[in-house]
Design an enzyme around this catalytic site. Structure first.
Site, short mmCIF file in Angstrom:
data_model
loop_
_atom_site.label_atom_id
_atom_site.label_comp_id
_atom_site.label_asym_id
_atom_site.label_seq_id
_atom_site.Cartn_x
_atom_site.Cartn_y
_atom_site.Cartn_z
N ARG A 105 1.93 -0.60 21.83
CA ARG A 105 3.02 -1.27 22.55
C ARG A 105 4.31 -0.45 22.39
NH1 ARG A 105 4.40 -7.05 20.14
NH2 ARG A 105 4.71 -5.71 18.33
N THR A 106 4.61 -0.03 21.17
CA THR A 106 5.76 0.83 20.91
C THR A 106 5.22 2.26 20.89
OG1 THR A 106 6.47 -0.92 19.42
CG2 THR A 106 7.74 1.13 19.37
N ILE B 272 -11.01 -4.05 13.55
CA ILE B 272 -10.86 -4.12 12.10
C ILE B 272 -10.46 -5.53 11.65
CG2 ILE B 272 -10.28 -1.66 11.90
CD1 ILE B 272 -7.46 -3.04 11.10
N ALA C 203 -3.18 0.36 9.49
CA ALA C 203 -4.64 0.37 9.63
C ALA C 203 -5.09 1.47 10.59
CB ALA C 203 -5.10 -0.99 10.13
N GLY D 286 -15.44 -6.47 12.02
CA GLY D 286 -14.63 -5.82 10.99
C GLY D 286 -14.96 -6.20 9.56
N TYR E 13 -11.25 -9.32 11.05
CA TYR E 13 -12.53 -10.02 10.83
C TYR E 13 -12.37 -11.53 10.71
CZ TYR E 13 -10.85 -9.63 6.08
OH TYR E 13 -10.06 -9.70 4.96
N ASN F 78 -4.93 2.05 -1.50
CA ASN F 78 -5.45 0.68 -1.67
C ASN F 78 -6.30 0.54 -2.93
OD1 ASN F 78 -7.85 1.93 -0.99
ND2 ASN F 78 -8.52 0.29 0.37
N LYS G 293 0.81 -1.23 0.00
CA LYS G 293 0.00 0.00 0.00
C LYS G 293 0.84 1.28 0.00
CE LYS G 293 -4.09 -1.91 2.29
NZ LYS G 293 -5.09 -1.70 3.36
#
Ligand code: ATR
Length: 276
Positions: A152-153, A216, A131, A239, A218, A87, A66
């Protein structure tokens, strides 16, 4: 008319089924096929789209291409520019144009499942990858002014806050319980729950009246986040709807008819996923 979805790997893509269902429904003779394009071949693939050698009217681009599709297209629209990834591609007057329909798909799914969701005011977004950018753009476009991004980061959440401005605040993961208190919307954008990773137990019970939890991811349709929210009596939106809705603008550009996301389409895709 021929269109495609290009990614690597591509064998699990649901897009051929979605567009194939619409082509059949509208009695069109077009095709839509999945193409596996390895990263080292992507530039050549884009060149053949640009010069018309490949005879495609356009197509979808998925992971991991993308960002490069965005960089290599002749023209990108404002939404793709905002997200920094594309996309959906189409040829127009000999030029290869690009947009990103993920933010549209996210918003259209919630419009369908939970009209009025844009009034939930405070959003908590889990994850700061590709995303997450599309989700943040959708939230900003719908007027959210309190968007908390946890990752997390945490540095990656900070990069998004710098990019998207004062309405987006970065946080480390341990801020989650506090941020969920009184929040209206929770969105999982991480790949957690895929591939049997363990998912943290989240207490959604302190969210405001009318709150919504969405994911998101699914596969599975009911992710661990969705199941946890349901068990606590919180409204949820899966999602799959985002995937179905993000396909609409591309189909319209390539084949000239704006298709509809309905129960019949969802049924076809859920059956193929083995959840019906
Ligand atoms: P996508 O384009 O699908 O968003 P990505 O850019 O690779 O994919 O982003 C994946 C997201 O899931 C990131 O927010 C990642 O967190 P890090 O930035 O810290 O890597 C998050 N993620 C993936 N696995 C995770 C895990 N086990 N625990 C917490 N977060 C995780």
């Amino acid at each position: 008319m021929h269109a495609f979805v290009a990614g690597h790997p591509i064998n699990h893509s649901k897009s051929p089924l979605i567009h194939g269902t619409w082509l059949k429904r509208h009695g069109l003779h077009g095709t839509y096929r999945a193409i596996d394009v390895a990263p080292e071949d992507f530039e050549k693939f884009m060149a053949s789209l640009k010069n018309g050698d490949s005879h495609y009217v356009g197509g979808n681009i998925t992971i991991p291409h993308k960002e490069r599709a965005f960089a290599l297209a002749d023209e990108v629209d404002e939404t793709a520019d905002y997200i920094g990834a594309a996309n959906t591609l189409w040829r127009e007057h000999g030029r290869l144009r690009a947009t990103n329909t993920d933010a549209y798909g996210f918003a259209a799914n919630l419009d369908e499942k939970r009209p009025g969701w844009q009034d939930l005011e405070t959003a908590v977004v889990y994850g700061a990858g590709g995303a997450s950018r599309a989700v943040i753009v959708a939230l900003l476009e719908r007027g959210f002014r309190n968007i908390h991004v946890l990752n997390r980061t945490v540095e990656k959440a900070k990069i998004l806050a710098d990019r998207f401005g004062a309405h987006v605040e970065p946080h480390p993961l341990d801020a989650l319980p506090e941020l969920l208190t009184g929040a209206g919307l929770f969105v999982n954008t991480t790949s957690l729950g895929l591939k049997d990773q363990s998912v943290p137990q989240i207490d959604f019970s302190g969210m405001r009246e009318g709150a919504l939890v969405t994911d998101i991811v699914y596969v599975p349709l009911k992710t661990a986040f969705i199941l946890q929210a349901e068990a606590q009596g919180i409204a949820t939106a899966d999602g799959l709807g985002m995937l179905l809705h993000q396909a609409v603008p591309g189909f319209e550009k390539w084949f000239g008819i704006r298709p509809v996301v309905d129960e019949a389409l969802r049924h076809v895709v859920e059956t193929a996923m083995g959840v019906r």
